[in-house]
Design an enzyme around this catalytic site. Structure first.
Site, PDB file in Angstrom:
ATOM      1  N   CYS A  80       6.913   9.009 -15.129  1.00 22.83           N
ATOM      2  CA  CYS A  80       6.803  10.461 -14.998  1.00 22.83           C
ATOM      3  C   CYS A  80       8.175  11.147 -14.999  1.00 22.83           C
ATOM      4  CB  CYS A  80       5.995  10.825 -13.760  1.00 22.83           C
ATOM      5  SG  CYS A  80       5.335  12.509 -13.806  1.00 22.83           S
ATOM      6  N   HIS A 168       0.850   7.732 -14.226  1.00 23.87           N
ATOM      7  CA  HIS A 168       1.154   6.953 -13.020  1.00 23.87           C
ATOM      8  C   HIS A 168       0.303   5.685 -12.968  1.00 23.87           C
ATOM      9  CE1 HIS A 168       3.722   9.891 -10.867  1.00 23.87           C
ATOM     10  NE2 HIS A 168       3.061  10.757 -11.601  1.00 23.87           N
ATOM     11  N   GLU A 170       0.503   3.356 -10.863  1.00 22.57           N
ATOM     12  CA  GLU A 170       0.382   2.868  -9.490  1.00 22.57           C
ATOM     13  C   GLU A 170      -0.863   3.360  -8.769  1.00 22.57           C
ATOM     14  OE1 GLU A 170       3.181   6.507  -9.233  1.00 22.57           O
ATOM     15  OE2 GLU A 170       2.661   4.918 -10.654  1.00 22.57           O
ATOM     16  N   SER A 222       2.541  -5.347  22.232  1.00 21.15           N
ATOM     17  CA  SER A 222       1.529  -4.323  22.446  1.00 21.15           C
ATOM     18  C   SER A 222       0.122  -4.903  22.460  1.00 21.15           C
ATOM     19  CB  SER A 222       1.606  -3.267  21.340  1.00 21.15           C
ATOM     20  OG  SER A 222       1.184  -3.824  20.102  1.00 21.15           O
ATOM     21  N   GLY A 223      -0.013  -6.133  22.004  1.00 19.17           N
ATOM     22  CA  GLY A 223      -1.327  -6.733  21.846  1.00 19.17           C
ATOM     23  C   GLY A 223      -1.887  -6.538  20.454  1.00 19.17           C
ATOM     24  N   GLY A 224      -1.193  -5.737  19.642  1.00 19.05           N
ATOM     25  CA  GLY A 224      -1.639  -5.460  18.293  1.00 19.05           C
ATOM     26  C   GLY A 224      -1.135  -6.478  17.293  1.00 19.05           C
ATOM     27  N   VAL A 225      -1.495  -6.246  16.036  1.00 20.01           N
ATOM     28  CA  VAL A 225      -1.170  -7.183  14.963  1.00 20.01           C
ATOM     29  C   VAL A 225       0.336  -7.268  14.734  1.00 20.01           C
ATOM     30  CG1 VAL A 225      -1.497  -7.701  12.514  1.00 20.01           C
ATOM     31  CG2 VAL A 225      -3.392  -6.761  13.846  1.00 20.01           C
ATOM     32  N   ASP A 226       0.994  -6.105  14.630  1.00 23.03           N
ATOM     33  CA  ASP A 226       2.399  -6.085  14.226  1.00 23.03           C
ATOM     34  C   ASP A 226       3.299  -6.815  15.220  1.00 23.03           C
ATOM     35  OD1 ASP A 226       1.410  -4.491  12.189  1.00 23.03           O
ATOM     36  OD2 ASP A 226       1.945  -2.622  13.197  1.00 23.03           O
ATOM     37  N   SER A 227       3.214  -6.446  16.488  1.00 22.26           N
ATOM     38  CA  SER A 227       4.100  -7.077  17.470  1.00 22.26           C
ATOM     39  C   SER A 227       3.756  -8.552  17.656  1.00 22.26           C
ATOM     40  CB  SER A 227       4.039  -6.340  18.814  1.00 22.26           C
ATOM     41  OG  SER A 227       2.758  -6.441  19.402  1.00 22.26           O
TER      42      SER A 227
END
Length: 511
Positions: A80, A168, A170, A222-227
């Protein structure tokens, strides 16, 4: 292990992050950098993609780029604005379109036996989003594809490995966009598709060891996925030199503090739980502005974390589970022209007094990639399938001032909603779900008595990486059952509504 990298140069397009997503789906690693801050180590990149832009190559604020060390030396795909830039400043002509060219279109012409369009149908659907159009191709330009409205929809520059496209590839609406990117990156640029979760783990563990050495690292779980994935990666790299702290800010889900600590048992992680609920609630007293609340929660977390970090002798590093969408939404991508949406509690560095260096092993990958890395590390699927939960927790799901009573109400509502999703087999089909406590009192009737109580909003969205999201069409019977349960079981609530907004224009959270 050295990977074949792709450099994406960002001119501020809303779709730049999607380019990165599509490239990585091909098992090819890529990085986004601003158009005006080209990395010096260009030898690390085997191909370059120029993004779109809201700017015009004909305007007074044209975004000029120095391609001296790239053009003719590396394969280029210009999308573009990038395609218009190469045309306009290399002997071609870009002019305003008679009408804004936006939305779906179909290719009406593709050059025969052109490798760039290998395995792409001649009527392939593409997505246009521009107000200028390429009237004349650049010097040595050769037409590769057209639509009924856009003659120069794709071209290449003979004598160099440079391609330009007006559409585009993507976005999902370009039905063969992924194939086009594969043709350019794999067939034309010769990039190996070797960037996998296993290779990411291998290279990241090696990089952590090289960066951290024998130093001690402290990480806020944190108990989450990332940490959790960040913790296991770090533990794999430095073992017992990783110290994990899980802080209860009083804004977690019902019984989450205890369940998260139990969750980490058996994972061989060194975890310490700290209950600082009263400290956080005291700092939030009287605050109603969302950004003020975020900052109060973030600053209090840093204070609590600093107190605990000082108890660990000779700790040198702070690890964070920052992922790519956090970075994109908090600051311009690597200092580029993308816009800031909101602040994130784990982005932007630390106050000087903490004297800790930062290590962020997941900073450059998206949420779905984090989950795949977690699977590669052998992390339990129940943890990896956990919905994203905001760092400030229920503090930004309680609109207005946060109090202990409001937290109690929202914890009860949230528990009914989330447990119901699990019981009905809906939880794993949803990207993120939660409840919001609104600053609205609603008139109701219970028995023969008039009530004047709180309104809650339920929110459930589907997404791939959190950058965009659509609301989930939950079954009416489920919503009816959940609403009845909430009103009957949670004291203080007499009305339940369901949020049917998508991102954009809304965000996933309400604050």
């Amino acid at each position: 292990m050295q990977q074949d990298h792709v450099l994406i140069l960002d001119f501020g397009s809303q779709y730049t992050q999607l380019i990165a997503r599509r490239v990585r789906e091909l098992n090819i690693y890529c990085e986004i950098h601003p158009y005006n801050k080209i990395p010096e180590n260009l030898e690390n990149y085997k191909a370059v993609i120029l993004s779109g832009s809201p700017n015009s190559v004909r305007g007074d604020e044209v975004l000029h780029i120095d391609l001296t060390n790239i053009r003719g030396k590396k394969p280029i795909l210009a999308v573009c604005y990038g395609a218009q830039y190469l045309a306009h400043f290399s002997g071609g002509l870009v002019a305003p379109s008679n009408t804004r060219e936006y939305g779906r279109a179909n290719l009406s012409y593709i050059k025969e036996d052109e490798v760039f369009f290998k395995d792409i149908p001649h009527n392939s659907q593409v997505w246009m989003s521009h107000s200028d159009t390429i009237k004349e191709l650049p010097t040595n330009g050769e037409l590769l594809a057209s639509t009924s409205d856009v003659e120069n929809a794709a071209y290449k520059i003979n004598g160099e490995t440079t391609y330009g496209i007006q559409f585009h590839p993507e976005v999902y609406h370009s039905t063969d966009g992924k194939q086009l990117l594969a043709n350019f990156l794999v067939t034309i640029a010769g990039i190996a598709q070797t960037w996998t979760p296993d290779s990411f783990v291998e290279s990241t563990v090696e990089a952590i060891r090289e960066k951290v050495g024998n130093d001690k690292v402290v990480l806020g779980l944190s108990g989450g996925v990332d940490s959790s994935v960040a913790a296991v990666l770090l533990h794999k790299a430095i073992g017992k030199n990783l110290y994990c702290i899980f802080v209860n800010n009083g804004l977690l889900r019902k019984n989450e503090f205890e369940s998260v600590l139990a969750q980490y048992e058996g994972m061989d992680l060194n975890v310490k739980g700290i209950d600082a609920s009263e400290r956080f609630l005291k700092k939030l007293k009287g605050l109603t502005d969302p950004e003020d609340k975020r900052k109060a929660i973030g600053n209090t977390f840093i204070d609590v974390f600093d107190d605990e970090a000082h108890l660990i002798k000779d700790v040198k590093w702070l690890a964070q589970g920052t992922i790519y969408p956090d970075v994109i939404e908090s600051v311009s991508v690597n200092g580029g022209p993308s816009a800031t949406i909101k602040s994130h509690h784990n982005v932007g560095g630390l106050p000087d007094f903490m004297k800790l260096k930062i290590v962020e092993p997941l900073r450059m990958i998206f949420k779905d990639e984090v989950r795949r890395v977690g699977k590669s590390l052998g992390i339990d699927s129940n943890l990896l399938g956990r919905h994203p939960f905001p760092g400030p927790g229920l503090g930004i799901r309680i609109l207005g001032e946060v109090t202990a009573e409001k937290v109690r109400i929202l914890q009860e509502v949230d528990a009914v909603f989330i447990n119901g999703l699990r019981e009905e087999g809906l939880y794993d089909k949803i990207w993120q779900a939660g409840a919001m406590l609104l600053p609205v009192d609603s008139v109701g009737v219970m028995g023969d008595e008039r009530t004047y109580e709180k309104v809650v909003a339920l929110r459930a969205v589907e997404s791939t990486d959190g950058m965009t999201a659509d609301w989930v069409d939950l079954p009416y019977k489920f919503l009816q059952k959940t609403s009845n349960k909430i009103i009957n079981q949670v004291k203080g609530v007499n009305r339940v509504v369901y949020d049917i907004s998508s991102k954009p224009p809304a965000t996933i959270e309400w604050e």
